[in-house]
Every structure is written in C-alpha cells, then in structure tokens.
Design an enzyme around this catalytic site. Structure first.
Site, PDB file in Angstrom:
ATOM      1  N   ARG A  89       0.816  -1.223   0.000  1.00  0.00           N
ATOM      2  CA  ARG A  89       0.000   0.000   0.000  1.00  0.00           C
ATOM      3  C   ARG A  89       0.848   1.271   0.000  1.00  0.00           C
ATOM      4  NH1 ARG A  89      -5.159  -1.368   3.868  1.00  0.00           N
ATOM      5  NH2 ARG A  89      -5.900  -3.132   2.645  1.00  0.00           N
TER       6      ARG A  89
ATOM      7  N   ASP B 182     -15.894   9.484   7.827  1.00  0.00           N
ATOM      8  CA  ASP B 182     -14.771   8.549   7.735  1.00  0.00           C
ATOM      9  C   ASP B 182     -13.517   9.364   8.017  1.00  0.00           C
ATOM     10  OD1 ASP B 182     -14.587   5.548   6.259  1.00  0.00           O
ATOM     11  OD2 ASP B 182     -12.691   6.638   6.358  1.00  0.00           O
TER      12      ASP B 182
HETATM   13  C1  SAM Z   1     -13.830  -1.886   6.180  1.00  0.00           C
HETATM   14  S1  SAM Z   1     -14.412  -0.248   6.008  1.00  0.00           S
HETATM   15  C2  SAM Z   1     -16.087  -0.441   6.561  1.00  0.00           C
HETATM   16  C3  SAM Z   1     -17.051   0.341   5.710  1.00  0.00           C
HETATM   17  C4  SAM Z   1     -18.522   0.181   6.089  1.00  0.00           C
HETATM   18  N1  SAM Z   1     -18.782   0.609   7.429  1.00  0.00           N
HETATM   19  C5  SAM Z   1     -18.990  -1.229   5.889  1.00  0.00           C
HETATM   20  O1  SAM Z   1     -19.178  -1.960   6.855  1.00  0.00           O
HETATM   21  O2  SAM Z   1     -19.169  -1.633   4.732  1.00  0.00           O
HETATM   22  C6  SAM Z   1     -13.638   0.569   7.420  1.00  0.00           C
HETATM   23  C7  SAM Z   1     -13.624   2.076   7.294  1.00  0.00           C
HETATM   24  O3  SAM Z   1     -13.236   2.618   8.564  1.00  0.00           O
HETATM   25  C8  SAM Z   1     -12.456   3.771   8.330  1.00  0.00           C
HETATM   26  N2  SAM Z   1     -11.645   4.078   9.529  1.00  0.00           N
HETATM   27  C9  SAM Z   1     -10.545   3.433   9.985  1.00  0.00           C
HETATM   28  N3  SAM Z   1     -10.072   4.022  11.090  1.00  0.00           N
HETATM   29  C10 SAM Z   1     -10.893   5.067  11.357  1.00  0.00           C
HETATM   30  C11 SAM Z   1     -10.929   6.062  12.365  1.00  0.00           C
HETATM   31  N4  SAM Z   1     -10.003   6.123  13.351  1.00  0.00           N
HETATM   32  N5  SAM Z   1     -11.914   6.996  12.334  1.00  0.00           N
HETATM   33  C12 SAM Z   1     -12.854   6.959  11.342  1.00  0.00           C
HETATM   34  N6  SAM Z   1     -12.878   6.043  10.356  1.00  0.00           N
HETATM   35  C13 SAM Z   1     -11.908   5.106  10.363  1.00  0.00           C
HETATM   36  C14 SAM Z   1     -11.622   3.418   7.106  1.00  0.00           C
HETATM   37  O4  SAM Z   1     -11.139   4.554   6.442  1.00  0.00           O
HETATM   38  C15 SAM Z   1     -12.624   2.594   6.287  1.00  0.00           C
HETATM   39  O5  SAM Z   1     -13.260   3.386   5.309  1.00  0.00           O
END
Ligand code: SAM
Length: 285
Positions: A46, A148
């Site tokens: 990445r 996000d």
């Molecule tokens: C696997 S995706 C899940 C997306 C959606 N909630 C779903 O279940 O389909 C995880 C998301 O969490 C976000 N994320 C990770 N750490 C975070 C943080 N500290 N604060 C806010 N968002 C975060 C990432 O950028 C990513 O877009």
C-alpha cells in the site's frame, strides 16, 4: 529478530522490520488501527505507491519524509485504511432500520442517523434509500451524517459514481429510482441521484479524536466493520462515547464480526449485531 534486517521479499524498496515498527506505531497513534505482526506485506504494497509518487528509494527515506512533511500524514492514513464495503452489506440490518424508523416516526417526525465509517458511500446511500422510503410513507424527514477518517474515500462517496457491477445488491426499483445510468464515457457506471445525495451530509471524523464535531441525539448509529481494527480499550472508549450520543430508544448497529456482549454496562443485545443503550438510570446506579 534483528530490527534492521530487510524483509527478503520486498526487493524494489528497502523495507526493514524497524521501518515496519515505526509505521505500525504511527498508524496506531493517528487512527487507532492496530496492525498485526503479519501485515508487513500489506504495508509494503500500500505504501510503495507513495514512495513511487514521491520518487523515494527506501522506506527509511519515506519515514524521514513523514517526519519532515506533516501534510503527508493524510496520504499515509488514506493509503493504509481498509475500505472494503458494499451496497446493502449485511442486509438484515436494513430491514431492522426500516422497522425502527416506523417506530421512531410514530413518536416524532424526524430521524437522525450517523454512519461512522462510511468508506466510499455504499453504506450511507443504502441507509438513505431505506429511510427515504419509510419517511415518505410517514410524511417524516431524515438527517444522515456519514463520516470517515479517509479523505480520499469521502471524495469518492460525495461524487457518488459507481461501477454497475457494484450495484447487484440494490433492489431493481431502488436502482431505477435513485441512480442515473452513465452514457458515452460513463457507460458501465451509475451515479447517485441528487435527491439521494442531498439526504447525506459527509464529514471527515476521526473516531479516535477526543471530540467529534457532531450534535446528538441520534436514533441510529451504524458503526460497522471498523471496531475490528482497534484494540479492546479503544473499542470500549468509542462505544461509550457513541452510546452517550444515542437517544434512549436508539440503536447501535455493529458489523457481524464485532461483539459487545462484554460491554453489558453500556449496551444490551437487541438483535443480530444490534445493540440498545443500557438505560441512563441504570448507568447512574
Ligand atoms: C472496512 S471499512 C467499513 C465500511 C462500512 N462501514 C462497511 O461496513 O461496509 C472501514 C472504514 O473505517 C475507516 N476508519 C478506519 N479508522 C478510522 C478512524 N479512526 N476513524 C474513522 N474512520 C476510520 C476506514 O477509512 C474505512 O473506510
């Protein structure tokens, strides 16, 4: 293990165990994401795009770059988040959401929902389609905040353009009603309608921050498939803050692999990966 030893399989850019450790700690501090020892390969693939873009030759040079250029931290976080998502993912949550909206609209004519790890937008738009239908029947209104940490996915979400192949879980009538089919250069793509877009307010929020720039109360919080990246203490801290933002009859919706049965002082199970806040009076006792 010798921390300066280069990982054998990463031959284009030199990458040592010490570099991995630095990156792991920085990511943890910035996002709460707790990478396991098994992730050097993921970090390498990445971040090598960033090294290429910046014309750097080794991870050591990239680490120095991060230390000297705070503006790179956003790209660093964007590169390392996992953004996997889908329309109507874990579909039963949307049936529960529609039922809950009916209950809320019997009491009040506005429902507020926070989608707290919205990624590229499929989840908040699935929420918006579900709630638009119920709100119309009840002559009620809906407010959705989608957030996000990753600025790149938020831009994609706001643009609202998706490959047609990603829409297979969207019911046919919703697809017709809430999406426009691309033509010419946009063939094979769909765009979210302006009416659906206008239901969602996208914001950048880091769940790790001590204060979030949003006003309670919420009738529903979707926080799915993000807590799995955090350690137990961070999970509990975030859950506690979220529960304090929920209406007493509100719902907290988790991902299927996330369980909060150990947090019975905060929430009780109300369905498959769905929780209700423990009553405020019980919290005071
Ligand atoms: C696997 S995706 C899940 C997306 C959606 N909630 C779903 O279940 O389909 C995880 C998301 O969490 C976000 N994320 C990770 N750490 C975070 C943080 N500290 N604060 C806010 N968002 C975060 C990432 O950028 C990513 O877009």
């Amino acid at each position: 293990m010798d921390e300066t030893k280069a990982f054998q399989e990463f031959d284009r850019y030199a990458f040592s165990a010490r570099d991995f450790e630095f990156i792991r700690k920085l990511l943890l501090a910035k996002t709460g994401i707790n990478l396991s020892d098994s992730k050097p390969q993921m970090v390498y693939s990445r971040l090598s795009r960033r090294l290429q873009a910046l014309h750097l030759k080794t991870f050591q040079e990239y680490i120095q770059w991060l230390q000297q250029h705070p503006e790179e931290h956003e790209e660093f976080v964007n590169a390392l988040t996992t953004n996997l998502t889908a329309f109507f993912r874990e579909a039963h949550h949307f049936n529960i959401l529609a039922d809950h909206a009916l209950t809320v609209f019997n009491k009040r004519k506005t429902l507020r929902c926070w989608c707290a790890a919205a990624s590229t937008g499929e989840e908040p738009y699935s929420i918006a389609m579900t709630l638009a239908e119920t709100a119309k029947k009840c002559n009620a209104s809906v407010e959705i905040i989608a957030s996000d940490i990753d600025s790149r996915v938020l831009t994609q979400a706001q643009t609202g353009v998706y490959d047609l192949s990603r829409t297979k879980n969207i019911p046919e009538d919703y697809l017709k009603k809430y999406f426009l089919k691309g033509r010419g250069a946009q063939t094979g793509k769909v765009r979210v309608s302006d009416s659906l877009k206008s239901m969602v307010d996208f914001q950048q929020i880091n769940l790790l921050d001590s204060r979030w720039s949003i006003k309670p109360p919420f009738d529903v919080i979707f926080c799915r498939n993000v807590m799995i990246y955090f350690d137990k203490k961070t999970q509990l801290d975030i859950l506690q803050k979220m529960v304090s933002l929920l209406a007493p009859d509100g719902l907290y919706i988790a991902g299927h692999s996330e369980s909060f049965l150990h947090a019975s002082h905060l929430v009780t199970l109300a369905g498959k990966s769905i929780y209700r806040p423990v009553s405020r009076s019980a919290l005071r006792e």
